[in-house]
Design a protein around this motif. Structure first.
Motif, PDB file in Angstrom:
ATOM      1  N   SER A 253       0.821  -1.219   0.000  1.00 52.75           N
ATOM      2  CA  SER A 253       0.000   0.000   0.000  1.00 52.75           C
ATOM      3  C   SER A 253       0.855   1.269   0.000  1.00 52.75           C
ATOM      4  O   SER A 253       0.335   2.357  -0.270  1.00 52.75           O
ATOM      5  N   GLN A 254       2.155   1.148   0.292  1.00 48.51           N
ATOM      6  CA  GLN A 254       3.014   2.329   0.401  1.00 48.51           C
ATOM      7  C   GLN A 254       4.040   2.444  -0.730  1.00 48.51           C
ATOM      8  O   GLN A 254       4.580   3.521  -0.960  1.00 48.51           O
TER       9      GLN A 254
ATOM     10  N   GLN B  92      -1.199   3.486  -7.635  1.00 47.63           N
ATOM     11  CA  GLN B  92      -2.100   2.343  -7.676  1.00 47.63           C
ATOM     12  C   GLN B  92      -1.646   1.371  -8.758  1.00 47.63           C
ATOM     13  O   GLN B  92      -1.379   1.775  -9.876  1.00 47.63           O
TER      14      GLN B  92
END
Length: 176
Positions: free
Chosen positions: A22-23, A175
């Protein structure tokens, strides 16, 4: 027994990988205005930003991208914001190392950990001096970025809060 084996073999790696995915990867872009601050474009501020960007590049050779800018308010508060994007395996150690790297430059005292409420992100702040003025230096590191701010005329708590707000506007996870 089979459920325990599956949970250990699959669950633990997924739990560890969740903040990483996610990072990282991340990108960074400095906005012209953020939280009552305006990006300064005078010659001195641009020279300071260039110097900070070069220092970040030199200190973090594997950074994919670097950024730096000097923000200010009409009442004289200044924030120098700098950092870089790129994969970081040990963000907690990297946060400690960044404060240690800046210790002499800003005559920093002991760093205090700041709760981020984000798994995989670590923040440290320390009080110091720059050009005779008191400053607070805070750094926030996760698996995809490192963001540091040098704050004038703010408390440690306010500096940490403002760094989180600025970081949220500057650093964007890509993303997949």
């Amino acid at each position: 027994m089979l459920l325990l084996t599956v949970a250990c073999c699959c669950g633990v790696p997924l739990w560890w990988a969740a903040p990483v995915s996610s990072q990282y990867p991340a990108s960074a872009a400095l906005p012209d205005q953020a939280h009552g601050l305006r990006l300064r474009d005078d010659e001195r501020s641009q020279a300071t930003a260039e110097q900070l960007r070069n220092e970040v590049r030199k200190a973090h050779l594997l950074a994919e991208d670097t950024f730096a800018g000097v923000y200010g308010t009409s009442d004289g508060k200044r924030v120098a914001l700098f950092g870089g994007t790129g994969f970081r395996l040990t963000p907690e150690s990297d946060a400690d190392a960044e404060i240690a790297r800046l210790k002499d430059q800003y005559a920093l005292g002991d760093a205090v950990p700041v709760e981020t409420n984000v798994r995989g992100r670590y923040e440290r702040c320390a009080v110091g001096r720059m050009d005779g003025d008191a400053v607070v230096v805070c750094t926030s590191v996760d698996h995809g970025s490192l963001t540091t701010g040098v704050f004038t005329r703010l408390s440690v708590e306010d500096s940490a809060r403002l760094l989180d707000q600025l970081r949220a506007e500057v650093v964007t996870p890509k993303q997949s």
